[in-house]
Every structure is written in C-alpha cells, then in structure tokens.
Design a protein around this motif. Structure first.
Motif, PDB file in Angstrom:
ATOM      1  N   THR A 349      46.903  50.053  40.478  1.00 38.77           N
ATOM      2  CA  THR A 349      48.089  49.785  39.655  1.00 38.77           C
ATOM      3  C   THR A 349      48.719  48.447  40.022  1.00 38.77           C
ATOM      4  O   THR A 349      49.159  47.684  39.144  1.00 38.77           O
ATOM      5  CB  THR A 349      49.113  50.918  39.829  1.00 38.77           C
ATOM      6  OG1 THR A 349      48.488  52.171  39.509  1.00 38.77           O
ATOM      7  CG2 THR A 349      50.313  50.707  38.930  1.00 38.77           C
ATOM      8  N   ALA A 353      49.183  45.090  37.640  1.00 36.94           N
ATOM      9  CA  ALA A 353      50.414  44.309  37.473  1.00 36.94           C
ATOM     10  C   ALA A 353      50.146  42.824  37.717  1.00 36.94           C
ATOM     11  O   ALA A 353      50.667  41.955  37.000  1.00 36.94           O
ATOM     12  CB  ALA A 353      51.485  44.835  38.434  1.00 36.94           C
ATOM     13  N   SER A 379      47.435  40.607  43.019  1.00 34.75           N
ATOM     14  CA  SER A 379      46.240  41.271  42.495  1.00 34.75           C
ATOM     15  C   SER A 379      45.198  41.464  43.592  1.00 34.75           C
ATOM     16  O   SER A 379      44.555  42.520  43.675  1.00 34.75           O
ATOM     17  CB  SER A 379      45.646  40.474  41.333  1.00 34.75           C
ATOM     18  OG  SER A 379      45.297  39.161  41.734  1.00 34.75           O
ATOM     19  N   THR A 447      43.975  44.261  32.856  1.00 30.89           N
ATOM     20  CA  THR A 447      45.043  45.201  33.211  1.00 30.89           C
ATOM     21  C   THR A 447      44.659  46.618  32.825  1.00 30.89           C
ATOM     22  O   THR A 447      44.797  47.571  33.614  1.00 30.89           O
ATOM     23  CB  THR A 447      46.354  44.807  32.506  1.00 30.89           C
ATOM     24  OG1 THR A 447      46.704  43.472  32.877  1.00 30.89           O
ATOM     25  CG2 THR A 447      47.478  45.757  32.874  1.00 30.89           C
TER      26      THR A 447
END
Length: 470
Positions: A349, A353, A379, A447
């Motif tokens: 998650t 983002a 990331s 994403t």
C-alpha cells in the motif's frame, strides 16, 4: 504440513565468521548476475557504433542475457539439487566470469551475442544456489537476516547497473569505451571463485535424488516460449509470432501439470506447494517484481527520452528508491514479530502511494524535484517492507530436502515478474506516446498493481496462512 515428510540429514551449522563469509560470497555472485541485467543498457549506443551492430543484433546483445538466464533457472536449480549447491554455484560463477571476459574482448556483433547467451547461462546455474545455500545453512533469525540482505541485493543490483554502466562508459577507461561494463566482472569473479572454494561448505546430496527429464524439457521450453516474446516483443511491435509463442508456452504449462503428477522425481513436488504460505507468498513476490521492474523501465525511458537526462543522471535518480528498499529490507525485523506479516500488505500500500505520487509529479512535464526523490524513497521503502518478509514466509516451512526446488521456483518467479513488468508497463508507456501524460497513466496502473499485490498478501495475515503447524 500435510503430505509426505522428508527428513534431511542433519546439517552442520557454520560458525558466525564463516557464515558471514558464505553469505558474502553467494550474495556478491547474486549481485553480479542482477547487475548485468541493466548495466549493458546504457552502453548500447557505444556498442552499436563500435561494432557496427544492427538494430536486431543490438537487441539480442541486450536481451540475450535475460532470455538465457530466465529459461535456464529451473534447470540450474535442479542441477543444484542433483550435484549440490556448492558445486553448481562455483561452476556457474566460472562460466559467468569466463563469458564476461569474452564479452569484454569480443570483436564482432555475433561473438558478443553468443558470449552474452553464455553469460546468462552461467548466471542461471549460479543464482538458484543462493537461496538453496541460505535455506540449507542458516536457520531462525540468521536465515531472516540472510534473506533481508538477499532482498537488499536484488533491489540495489538493478539500479547499480544503470549507475555503474553510465559511469564506466562516460569514463572511457584507456579508450576502451563499453568494454569495462563486462570486464569489471572478471577480477570480482576470480576472487569469488577463490573465496568460494575455501568458504562454501561441502555438498551433502541425498542418494535418492533424480531428475524428471520430460518435465524439465517441457517447463524449460514453456518458459522460453513465454520469455522470448516478452523480452523482444515491444521493440518489434508485438508481431504475430510473439503471440503464437506465448500461446504455445501457456499450452506447455498445461501439459507440464499432468506430466509432473506422474513423475517419480517431480521438479515441483506437491509437498512443496503445500508448504504453508508458499503459494500466496510466491504470487505476491511476482506482483512485487512486476511493479518494480515495470516502474524502473518506464521511468528510465521517461527520464532519458522525455526529459533528456544522460544515463548516469537517470541512474542516480533512482538511488533514493534503492536506498529506501535496502534500508527497510535490512531493518524490518526490529519491529515486534506480531507486526511482521502485516508489513506485507502495508508495504504494498505504501508503494502504491509512492507510485501515485510519482505519476502526479512527473505528469506535469518536469522532473518534479525534490518531491520525485522523496516519493521514490517512499515507493522503495514500501516494496522493501513487503518483499523481505515475503521471502521469510515463503521459505519458513519448506523442508531442507526441497530447498533446490523452492529456490528454482522463487528465482524463476522473480525473473518472470520483472520481464512481464518491463513488457507490459513498457508497452503501455510507449503506446501512449512516451510523454508526460504516458508516465502519469503508467503510474496510475502501477498503483493499481501494487494494491493488487496487497490483496494477494491478505491470506498471509493469519497465523494459519503463514505458519500453520503440521
């Protein structure tokens, strides 16, 4: 764990200093193999000029390594199970080192293509033994630390290849141009061969080991038919032969399943697939490498093609992401154990983002600094938080006797994930015009894929899914 239980002969655990030496040898070998996936990319224009290489020839010089590497990983893992990981690691390292020397001295396009294929074959013999050595020679927290270091090496190798390749080509050492990107492996490889012969423990191979030759041939052919068009397809605008090849690869996978069920010594034993946590962790590892490989490829194309960065600057841009991945990979175990499994979907998650933020800052047409570096670190850290615990979960309940087969499965999954990510995300980015808008859309897709990875990891949240007792 249900099914047949195999009790491997007790293994003598190495002393701490020796164990560090063992881990250092195999991880440096792994680093070199990963490095050579990307180090040649930045040298491509110089190679083309120096050897008068054709476009298709240059493509094979770059992609031939990956093709040979991916298609022979299962074979390398099975040979390691038959002869022992020490013997096969040293053989693969010797082939890789000799082929690197030959690449650096190659005088023609054809010779360089052949030596690149040989280099990939050497890597395929060497790499599966790394996880086997870790699984067989380390246990408990020592194994978790070794797997964390393994994850950090995988993350750093791809980025380091772009940075080191750019630096070596730019330096043009003694007027040698592109040749040092290959020759740099030679002294390191020779030193590793000497150290490995001294430090790697002797092999203990069970007498009842065998090889499922029909299964090995079918699976190797299936992987080849899938990988070749995925590696070459986007450069050739996805010709018909590529789709036929991939369809044939899928058909061979379907043939492989019943062949394995009847094999006396299957490549992927049923008891291995029943190991708690292995299958969902393997799927999540595939998703992690798909997003990481596709992300690095698409953003590198955008930085160099759309924003005009030279290869060295483009490579250095990824340093915060690699650093975030490495730092989290090496430190996640300091969190309370009850949080370790929750790190996996949380990490995916967090990576999602970061990808979404990168899509936002790059879609404006500029470099998006300093936010780009911050989001790259986010990331990378997110993927590190997901990736390292995944390996621990995947291998936690695998019997020592199945270590070579587990290594082959995971190594092939890693490579296929990266290849599919490069092919799918690269095609999407280029198909949208390789523009700021294209990188924005690609970031949104990344994403979604990262969130899908989080969903794949949900079964691992329960203690039963990850650590179920026999």
């Amino acid at each position: 764990m249900t099914g047949v239980t195999i009790i491997a002969p007790p293994l003598r655990r190495p002393a701490v200093r020796t164990s560090r030496g063992i881990l250092g040898v195999v991880l440096i070998g792994q680093f070199m193999a990963i490095l050579d996936v990307s180090i040649v990319n930045v040298a491509a224009p110089t190679i083309r000029t120096d050897l008068a290489a054709s476009g298709s020839g240059l493509q094979l010089i770059i992609a031939g390594y990956t093709v040979a590497y991916a298609m022979l990983l299962i074979t390398g893992a099975r040979l390691g199970g038959l002869t022992g990981p020490r013997r096969m690691f040293l053989l693969g390292l010797a082939v890789f080192t000799a082929a690197s020397l030959a690449c650096g001295l190659a005088g023609s396009e054809t010779a360089l293509i052949v030596f690149r294929l040989a280099q990939g074959a050497g890597a395929a013999l060497m790499v599966p033994q790394v996880l086997s050595v870790i699984q067989l020679r380390f246990e408990g927290t020592a194994r978790a630390r070794a797997l964390s270091a393994y994850s950090a090496v995988l993350a750093g190798g791809i980025v380091a290849g772009q940075v080191l390749g750019g630096a070596l080509v730019t330096a043009d050492l003694f007027g040698t141009g592109w040749r040092p990107v290959f020759l740099v492996n030679v002294p390191i490889g020779v030193a590793l061969l000497v150290a490995g012969a001294r430090l790697l423990p002797k092999d203990h191979v069970p007498r009842d080991q065998g090889v499922d030759l029909p299964g090995l041939v079918i699976l190797s052919a299936a992987v080849s038919l899938l990988v070749v068009p995925l590696v070459l397809g986007h450069e050739r605008h996805w010709p018909l032969w590529g789709w036929v090849s991939m369809g044939a690869g899928v058909a061979l996978v379907a043939v492989f399943v019943p062949v394995e069920r009847r094999a006396r010594h299957p490549l992927i034993p049923g008891r291995l697939l029943r190991a708690p946590g292995l299958v969902p962790a393997t799927i999540a590892i595939f998703m992690a490498m798909l997003t990481w490989g596709g992300f690095l490829f698409a953003v590198a194309l955008h930085l160099q093609g759309g924003l005009g960065d030279d290869p060295l600057r483009a490579g250095l841009t990824f340093a915060p992401g690699a650093a975030g991945f490495a730092v989290v990979s090496l430190t996640w175990r300091r969190l309370p154990e009850r949080l370790h499994r929750a790190l996996i979907p949380a990490g995916f998650t967090m990576a999602a983002a970061g990808y979404l933020g990168i899509a936002g800052v790059l879609s404006g047409g500029g470099h998006g600094e300093p936010w780009l570096e911050v989001l790259l670190a986010v990331s990378g850290a997110g993927l590190g938080a997901a990736y390292s615990p995944l390996f621990t979960v995947a291998l936690a309940r695998v019997a020592p006797a199945d270590a070579p087969d587990a290594s082959g499965l995971l190594a092939t999954t890693l490579q296929l994930g990266q290849v599919v990510g490069v092919a799918a995300l690269g095609t999407l980015f280029l198909g949208l015009g390789a523009s700021a808008h294209a990188i924005g859309v690609t970031g949104v897709v990344l994403t979604v894929l990262a969130l899908a990875g989080a969903a794949c990891a949900v079964p691992l949240l329960t203690r039963g899914g990850a650590r179920r007792r026999s």
